[in-house]
Design an enzyme around this catalytic site. Structure first.
Site, PDB file in Angstrom:
ATOM      1  N   LYS A   1      20.696  37.702  32.655  1.00 22.61           N
ATOM      2  CA  LYS A   1      21.966  38.446  32.648  1.00 22.61           C
ATOM      3  C   LYS A   1      22.954  37.701  33.532  1.00 22.61           C
ATOM      4  CE  LYS A   1      23.030  42.235  35.087  1.00 22.61           C
ATOM      5  NZ  LYS A   1      24.391  42.021  35.630  1.00 22.61           N
TER       6      LYS A   1
ATOM      7  N   ASP B   1      27.388  40.306  31.192  1.00 19.55           N
ATOM      8  CA  ASP B   1      27.702  41.630  31.758  1.00 19.55           C
ATOM      9  C   ASP B   1      29.059  41.587  32.469  1.00 19.55           C
ATOM     10  OD1 ASP B   1      27.610  44.135  32.955  1.00 19.55           O
ATOM     11  OD2 ASP B   1      26.120  43.567  34.466  1.00 19.55           O
TER      12      ASP B   1
ATOM     13  N   LYS C   1      31.572  43.927  31.547  1.00 19.86           N
ATOM     14  CA  LYS C   1      32.078  45.320  31.528  1.00 19.86           C
ATOM     15  C   LYS C   1      33.574  45.370  31.232  1.00 19.86           C
ATOM     16  CE  LYS C   1      28.778  46.699  35.152  1.00 19.86           C
ATOM     17  NZ  LYS C   1      28.243  45.373  35.537  1.00 19.86           N
TER      18      LYS C   1
ATOM     19  N   ASP D   1      39.943  47.546  29.172  1.00 22.55           N
ATOM     20  CA  ASP D   1      41.378  47.232  29.078  1.00 22.55           C
ATOM     21  C   ASP D   1      41.902  47.891  27.798  1.00 22.55           C
ATOM     22  OD1 ASP D   1      43.910  45.914  29.386  1.00 22.55           O
ATOM     23  OD2 ASP D   1      42.892  44.293  30.453  1.00 22.55           O
TER      24      ASP D   1
ATOM     25  N   THR E   1      24.721  52.842  37.754  1.00 20.16           N
ATOM     26  CA  THR E   1      23.476  53.340  38.357  1.00 20.16           C
ATOM     27  C   THR E   1      23.580  53.488  39.880  1.00 20.16           C
ATOM     28  OG1 THR E   1      22.662  51.068  38.354  1.00 20.16           O
ATOM     29  CG2 THR E   1      21.966  52.474  36.541  1.00 20.16           C
TER      30      THR E   1
ATOM     31  N   ARG F   1      17.838  41.649  42.305  1.00 23.10           N
ATOM     32  CA  ARG F   1      17.325  41.236  43.613  1.00 23.10           C
ATOM     33  C   ARG F   1      15.816  41.285  43.778  1.00 23.10           C
ATOM     34  NH1 ARG F   1      22.010  44.818  46.204  1.00 23.10           N
ATOM     35  NH2 ARG F   1      21.520  45.845  44.217  1.00 23.10           N
TER      36      ARG F   1
HETATM   37  O1  LIG Z   1      25.234  50.676  35.940  1.00 21.63           O
HETATM   38  C1  LIG Z   1      25.010  49.479  36.220  1.00 21.63           C
HETATM   39  C2  LIG Z   1      25.516  48.433  35.472  1.00 21.63           C
HETATM   40  C3  LIG Z   1      25.193  47.150  35.810  1.00 21.63           C
HETATM   41  N1  LIG Z   1      24.403  46.872  36.854  1.00 21.63           N
HETATM   42  C4  LIG Z   1      24.067  45.461  37.138  1.00 21.63           C
HETATM   43  O2  LIG Z   1      22.633  45.294  37.079  1.00 21.63           O
HETATM   44  C5  LIG Z   1      22.194  44.429  38.096  1.00 21.63           C
HETATM   45  C6  LIG Z   1      21.212  45.152  38.985  1.00 21.63           C
HETATM   46  O3  LIG Z   1      20.807  44.305  40.028  1.00 21.63           O
HETATM   47  P1  LIG Z   1      19.762  44.744  41.159  1.00 21.63           P
HETATM   48  O4  LIG Z   1      19.798  43.592  42.116  1.00 21.63           O
HETATM   49  O5  LIG Z   1      18.426  44.898  40.467  1.00 21.63           O
HETATM   50  O6  LIG Z   1      20.235  46.020  41.771  1.00 21.63           O
HETATM   51  C7  LIG Z   1      23.446  43.931  38.833  1.00 21.63           C
HETATM   52  O7  LIG Z   1      23.815  42.705  38.258  1.00 21.63           O
HETATM   53  C8  LIG Z   1      24.504  44.967  38.509  1.00 21.63           C
HETATM   54  O8  LIG Z   1      25.793  44.402  38.441  1.00 21.63           O
HETATM   55  C9  LIG Z   1      23.908  47.897  37.614  1.00 21.63           C
HETATM   56  O9  LIG Z   1      23.182  47.695  38.608  1.00 21.63           O
HETATM   57  N2  LIG Z   1      24.214  49.190  37.262  1.00 21.63           N
END
Ligand SMILES: O=c1ccn([C@@H]2O[C@H](COP(=O)(O)O)[C@@H](O)[C@H]2O)c(=O)[nH]1
Length: 246
Positions: free
Chosen positions: A40, A67, A69, A72, A132, A224
């Site tokens: 991603k 990703d 998002k 606009d 999230t 992460r």
């Molecule tokens: O609602 C959302 C949309 C996108 N993300 C993205 O997913 C990853 C999560 O990374 P972690 O390090 O596992 O927390 C990150 O790139 C976010 O931009 C999200 O977390 N929630």
């Protein structure tokens, strides 16, 4: 539900390569090459490198979720979707908060690129629902949207389906409700994944990889816990073990 094979589990993982430059991102990607997982590419990496990172990762055999998002006016999103489709990514997203006209415009941008012969394949287009990182309290008391997070997420999912998009980004906690409202084929892409014992950090609506699989999610977005590990390949292995156990 039958247990997933290791390869099936790997094909469900989208590794969030949130890194400041191509060298740092490719150092992680190279350790995960051949695993079968997706990559991603988000804002941090894409704004630093531009489309070249997509080509670098595709050349290494990865499927790509871009990703960015997009959020606009419809005309701008249509053009953006056409440009993204030209890059050859496998899946990209827009923000559901832009409404049906904006989401339809994203689908039209994909069609523009394919009809003009600018892209060999049409990427999957999905909509972000509630991030999230947003908790129930933040949704109600800070953002000012009343009701349950799950209801807000399902509402976005229904709008996305009405606009002709193929799925949504949501927490794994909401997958069952989304599938009940939009059908089992409607794709769920779920960040907010934390292996057992891992720090939640800035994520609010989380599950373990095992719980996400049991909840029926299609794709697990994991950043992460893999990319900040001393050994990303070993971290991925441990997550695959969690996903494949019954
Ligand atoms: O609602 C959302 C949309 C996108 N993300 C993205 O997913 C990853 C999560 O990374 P972690 O390090 O596992 O927390 C990150 O790139 C976010 O931009 C999200 O977390 N929630």
């Amino acid at each position: 539900m039958a247990a997933l094979t290791r390869l099936e589990a790997a094909g469900k993982i989208m590794v969030a390569l949130d890194k400041p430059d191509a060298a740092a991102a490719l150092a992680v990607a190279d350790q995960l090459r051949g695993s079968g997982c997706w990559m991603k590419v988000g804002m941090e990496l894409f704004y630093a490198t531009g489309p070249s990172i997509v080509q670098e990762l595709k050349a290494r055999g990865f499927r790509i979720f871009l990703d960015l998002k997009m959020h606009d006016i419809p005309n701008t999103v249509r053009g953006g979707a056409r440009s993204i489709t030209r890059m050859g990514v496998d899946l990209f997203n827009v923000h559901g908060a832009g409404g049906i006209a904006m989401m339809k415009a994203a689908a039209e941008g994909v069609k523009d690129a394919v009809d003009a012969g600018e892209a060999k394949q049409a990427p999957i287009v999905i909509a972000v629902t509630q991030l999230t990182s947003t908790s129930q309290t933040v949704l109600n008391e800070e953002i000012g949207i009343a009701g349950l997070v799950e209801d807000a997420v399902v509402r976005y999912a229904k709008l996305a389906r009405e606009a002709g998009l193929q799925g949504v980004v949501a927490s794994p906690l909401e997958v069952a409700a989304i599938k009940a409202a939009c059908g089992t084929d409607f794709v769920t892409v779920t960040p907010g994944i934390r292996p057992r014992g891992a720090d939640a950090g800035d994520q609010s609506r989380i599950t373990t990889p095992h719980e996400a699989v049991m909840g029926g999610t299609d794709y697990l977005v994991i950043g992460r816990p893999i990319t900040a590990a001393l050994n990303p390949s070993e971290a991925l292995d441990n997550i695959l073990k969690e996903m494949t156990e019954q």
